[in-house]
Design a protein around this motif. Structure first.
Motif, PDB file in Angstrom:
ATOM      1  N   ALA A  96      40.811  15.588  36.608  1.00 21.31           N
ATOM      2  CA  ALA A  96      42.023  16.366  36.338  1.00 21.31           C
ATOM      3  C   ALA A  96      41.759  17.456  35.312  1.00 21.31           C
ATOM      4  CB  ALA A  96      43.145  15.444  35.845  1.00 21.31           C
ATOM      5  N   PHE A  97      40.911  17.171  34.330  1.00 24.41           N
ATOM      6  CA  PHE A  97      40.620  18.148  33.269  1.00 24.41           C
ATOM      7  C   PHE A  97      39.138  18.551  33.232  1.00 24.41           C
ATOM      8  CE2 PHE A  97      44.542  16.048  31.995  1.00 24.41           C
ATOM      9  CZ  PHE A  97      45.333  17.129  31.653  1.00 24.41           C
ATOM     10  N   ASP A  98      38.448  18.226  34.303  1.00 22.58           N
ATOM     11  CA  ASP A  98      37.035  18.593  34.421  1.00 22.58           C
ATOM     12  C   ASP A  98      36.232  18.101  33.217  1.00 22.58           C
ATOM     13  OD1 ASP A  98      34.888  19.690  35.772  1.00 22.58           O
ATOM     14  OD2 ASP A  98      35.050  21.618  34.732  1.00 22.58           O
ATOM     15  N   VAL A  99      36.450  16.827  32.869  1.00 23.24           N
ATOM     16  CA  VAL A  99      35.754  16.216  31.743  1.00 23.24           C
ATOM     17  C   VAL A  99      34.428  15.651  32.233  1.00 23.24           C
ATOM     18  CG1 VAL A  99      35.840  14.428  29.971  1.00 23.24           C
ATOM     19  CG2 VAL A  99      37.918  15.682  30.589  1.00 23.24           C
ATOM     20  N   LYS A 100      33.340  16.143  31.678  1.00 23.87           N
ATOM     21  CA  LYS A 100      32.019  15.770  32.148  1.00 23.87           C
ATOM     22  C   LYS A 100      31.190  15.140  31.017  1.00 23.87           C
ATOM     23  CE  LYS A 100      31.540  19.291  35.828  1.00 23.87           C
ATOM     24  NZ  LYS A 100      32.745  18.857  36.422  1.00 23.87           N
ATOM     25  N   ASP A 101      30.097  14.526  31.436  1.00 24.54           N
ATOM     26  CA  ASP A 101      29.164  13.937  30.481  1.00 24.54           C
ATOM     27  C   ASP A 101      28.737  15.000  29.468  1.00 24.54           C
ATOM     28  OD1 ASP A 101      27.441  12.287  29.188  1.00 24.54           O
ATOM     29  OD2 ASP A 101      26.038  12.051  30.852  1.00 24.54           O
ATOM     30  N   GLY A 102      28.722  14.624  28.194  1.00 21.42           N
ATOM     31  CA  GLY A 102      28.384  15.565  27.138  1.00 21.42           C
ATOM     32  C   GLY A 102      29.571  15.940  26.281  1.00 21.42           C
ATOM     33  N   PRO A 148      31.334   5.755  33.813  1.00 28.56           N
ATOM     34  CA  PRO A 148      32.200   4.871  34.613  1.00 28.56           C
ATOM     35  C   PRO A 148      32.072   3.398  34.248  1.00 28.56           C
ATOM     36  CG  PRO A 148      31.279   6.578  36.000  1.00 28.56           C
ATOM     37  CD  PRO A 148      30.638   6.758  34.646  1.00 28.56           C
ATOM     38  N   GLY A 149      30.881   2.937  33.956  1.00 28.03           N
ATOM     39  CA  GLY A 149      30.705   1.529  33.610  1.00 28.03           C
ATOM     40  C   GLY A 149      31.263   1.155  32.257  1.00 28.03           C
ATOM     41  N   ASP A 177      40.006   6.748  35.591  1.00 29.87           N
ATOM     42  CA  ASP A 177      39.063   7.596  36.323  1.00 29.87           C
ATOM     43  C   ASP A 177      39.667   8.946  36.673  1.00 29.87           C
ATOM     44  OD1 ASP A 177      37.100   5.641  36.242  1.00 29.87           O
ATOM     45  OD2 ASP A 177      37.623   4.812  38.215  1.00 29.87           O
ATOM     46  N   ALA A 178      40.937   8.972  37.061  1.00 27.73           N
ATOM     47  CA  ALA A 178      41.559  10.213  37.534  1.00 27.73           C
ATOM     48  C   ALA A 178      41.681  11.267  36.436  1.00 27.73           C
ATOM     49  CB  ALA A 178      42.941   9.913  38.113  1.00 27.73           C
TER      50      ALA A 178
END
Length: 706
Positions: free
Chosen positions: A686-692, A699-700, A681-682
């Motif tokens: 840390a690298f601003d990794v977002k959906d897309g 998360p699931g 999760d961290a």
């Protein structure tokens, strides 16, 4: 010749050691390097590439989005500028450090060879190396060193003599659960270790063998494998022809046919890697009843196991199938087969034409390596394979400080504590299972740097003018050393890796971890580096090995190393479901359009990576003691941690070598191991990794094991 590794962090096979029939715990882990630079200069060059806080900023590619290609973000610059040395099939962080270890070892070995007053183990080291390096003497002796074995094979007149010959060739050249090398070109391989079913005693484990290529798939699959079979048959014919053996083409065809028949009865990699399928206790009488064909009495008598009553047979169907082939296949086919393998094993110690032909197939054709290693590199590897701990003692004295040992041991304690907290925090696990897991963790023993007691080589005879004889005596020495353990109390002080090996290992039967001296160097561990990088590097290595005690295989063993179910049924079902999800994740990684990673095969290593990285991250944050480390050169503490981890796994392969690794190795290639971060999760904030982004997992979908 080929080898297959497992519960170590990573493995590098040494062909000469395999050819000598040395035990898995005796093999050096020192890939070839650049001999043009002195060792000190090479070490300085490696350090110069590191940033002030301990990782390689120049090796990054900051134009890549971390959430799309994190491996390339961390290693893209290195991938673009690094060339694989001509004498190697791959290069990476492990290999670079191993090259340095090889150079350090070279200094030790060559100094021993030059010392006219050397005695004891140092004289043996020097004499072994000198014999291997004596190309003129080897050339002058021709086939004389291997002729007695060839004559004995030619004299085999019946099934009894064949069984005795096959039994006399048995060696301790495999390792099922530590380094997990499953490969032997001898009919069977032997591993002597704690009994998987009875931890108070030592048992001999019998393992399938008999193939000249790495795995059954090389004999049975189409496409590229069909071409490799043609090349292998031509190689066999060339070796026989070099030895002056008549009708080499016809005999090569017969040898390939026999090995194909052996391959058809072999267990697959997945089956061999299944501990539950391997723990088959056989009595001596069971061999005659369950595996008829081979004269087992003659075989075991010749192998020095005539009085042994208890065995573990790892692949029973393969043992039965191979035994049947001993009876059903023509005696002349077996004699041709034995003659070829005797020559192929001896090739590194025979005239140059044999050594070159051996490399041309095993190195170039199978793995795509353009150029054979310089002779000194092969000599160092071979000497370290035969006298590894004798060299290792000198290596540890010269290259491993008490301060490094103390700091590494402190990190181990921190990570063990962090793993204990992770056990406590597993929401789905019952108190009963947690108590068993905590007991196993509490009993875990750890060795750092080198063994407390060194191996005694006084019984090993080494001659300064007998390269092949030295290798054969080293294999016999290791075999007898292992046989001597049978019938004696189980010991837990032997190291299964050498101090000069760049690797680490979990010994599940002993609930013990080993971290050799050579891996406790940059980029894995640097006393002068930022803690974030050290925890990302050696911390994740330590966490990985701890986690092996609780991976899909390790979780089957209790605190005493016995194969025993200590889980509740419901808890184990949930554990297996998490493992299946991780296997499915790795199945999606495809180095080639026609070849994907086998997530089931690599599952144990993948579990250890996920749990090990998460544990090291927890331990790193715990080490802050309420303070927050500074951002350095624009990288936050968490970014430095994850980049330190990713750069450990930088790897570049030749295509043939990568294909072989995906098919036969229980470790996923390094570029995919670096993607373990997707489950932490961290890593996302840390690298601003977002959906897309390409690597984003909801998360699931992030696999959490321990």
């Amino acid at each position: 010749m080929p080898s297959i590794p497992h519960r170590s962090l990573l493995a590098f096979a040494v062909s000469a050691a395999l050819a000598a029939g040395l035990g898995a715990c005796e093999r050096a882990s020192a890939p070839s390097g650049d001999a043009s630079k002195p060792a000190a200069q090479a070490g300085a060059t490696a350090k110069a590439a590191l940033g002030s806080f301990g990782f390689d900023t120049a090796g990054m590619d900051k134009s890549v989005a971390p959430g799309d290609e994190f491996y390339d973000y961390a290693n893209g610059g290195w991938m673009k500028t690094t060339e694989i040395p001509a004498d190697r099939s791959s290069i990476g962080a492990f290999a670079v450090l191993a090259q340095q270890a090889q150079k350090d070892t070279r200094d030790i070995v060559e100094n021993a060879a030059k010392d006219a007053n050397a005695s004891g183990d140092e004289k043996k080291i020097g004499d072994y190396y000198t014999a291997f390096m004596d190309e003129a003497g080897i050339e002058a002796r021709g086939l004389a060193p291997v002729k007695p074995e060839l004559d004995a094979i030619a004299g085999i007149a019946d099934a009894d003599a064949l069984a005795k010959t096959l039994g006399g060739q048995l060696r301790a050249d495999v390792d099922l659960l530590n380094a997990t090398n499953y490969y032997t070109d001898r009919l069977f391989g032997l591993w002597v270790s704690q009994d998987i079913n009875e931890p108070t005693r030592t048992a001999p484990y019998l393992v399938q063998g008999g193939l000249g290529m790495p795995d059954r798939s090389f004999y049975l699959d189409g496409g590229r494998m069909a071409e490799l079979r043609k090349a292998y048959q031509a190689h066999v014919a060339k070796v026989l022809d070099l030895a002056g053996i008549a009708e080499s083409d016809a005999k090569a065809a017969r040898i390939l046919a026999l090995e194909t028949a052996i391959a058809k009865v072999h267990a697959t990699q997945e089956e061999t890697n299944d501990v539950a399928k391997g723990a088959n206790a056989w009595k001596r009488a069971d061999f005659d009843a369950k595996a008829p064909g081979l004269d087992w009495a003659a075989y075991f008598d010749a192998a020095g196991l005539g009085q042994q009553q208890d065995f573990i047979v790892w692949q029973p169907k393969a043992v039965a199938g191979i035994s049947a082939l001993v009876k059903s296949q023509p005696l002349d086919a077996w004699k041709d087969y034995l003659a070829y393998h005797a020559l192929d094993r001896a090739s590194p110690y025979l005239p140059k034409a044999f050594a070159d032909e051996s490399f041309d197939f095993h190195g170039h054709v199978l793995n795509g390596t353009p150029q054979q290693s310089e002779r000194w590199k092969r000599a160092i590897d071979d000497t370290s394979g035969a006298l590894g701990e004798a060299i290792g003692k000198l290596y540890a004295d010269q290259h491993f400080s008490p301060e490094t040992k103390a700091r590494a041991e402190a990190m181990v304690k921190n990570i063990l504590a962090a793993f204990g907290k992770r056990i406590d925090a597993v929401a789905w696990m019952s108190p009963e299972t947690k108590a068993q897991a905590k007991a196993k963790l509490a009993g875990l023993k750890v060795g750092v740097g080198y063994p407390d007691a060194w191996r005694d080589y006084s019984a090993l005879e080494v001659k300064r003018d007998d390269a092949l004889g030295n290798a054969e005596r080293a294999g016999e020495f290791e075999y007898q050393r292992n046989l001597a353990k049978l019938g004696k109390p189980v010991g837990h002080d032997e190291w299964c890796m050498l101090p000069q090996t760049v690797n680490a290992v979990n010994l599940p039967l002993e609930n013990r971890l080993l971290f050799p001296a050579a891996i406790l160097q940059p980029p894995f561990f640097d006393p002068n580096a930022d803690d974030a990088v050290n925890y990302g590097g050696i911390g994740s290595v330590i966490g990985h090995e701890v986690s092996h005690s609780f991976d899909n295989s390790g979780a089957l063993f209790d605190a005493d190393g016995k194969l025993r179910n200590w889980w509740t049924k419901e808890d184990f079902a949930k554990f297996e479901a998490a493992g299946a999800a991780l296997a499915a994740q790795f199945d999606t990684y495809a180095p080639f359009p026609d070849l994907h990673v086998n997530g089931k095969l690599t599952l144990g290593e993948d579990i250890a990576d996920v749990a090990g990285l998460a544990t090291s991250y927890d331990a790193y944050h715990a080490s802050w003691n309420g303070t927050t480390p500074a951002t350095l050169d624009g990288f936050t503490p968490d970014q430095r941690f994850f980049l330190g981890f990713a750069q450990v796994w930088r790897t570049k392969f030749r295509e043939a070598a990568l294909r072989n690794r995906v098919l036969t190795d229980v470790h996923a290639p390094g570029m995919y191991r670096a993607l373990t971060v997707r489950n932490i999760d961290a890593w996302y904030p840390a690298f601003d990794v977002k959906d897309g982004t390409k690597l984003y997992l909801a998360p699931g979908k992030r696999v959490k094991i321990w």
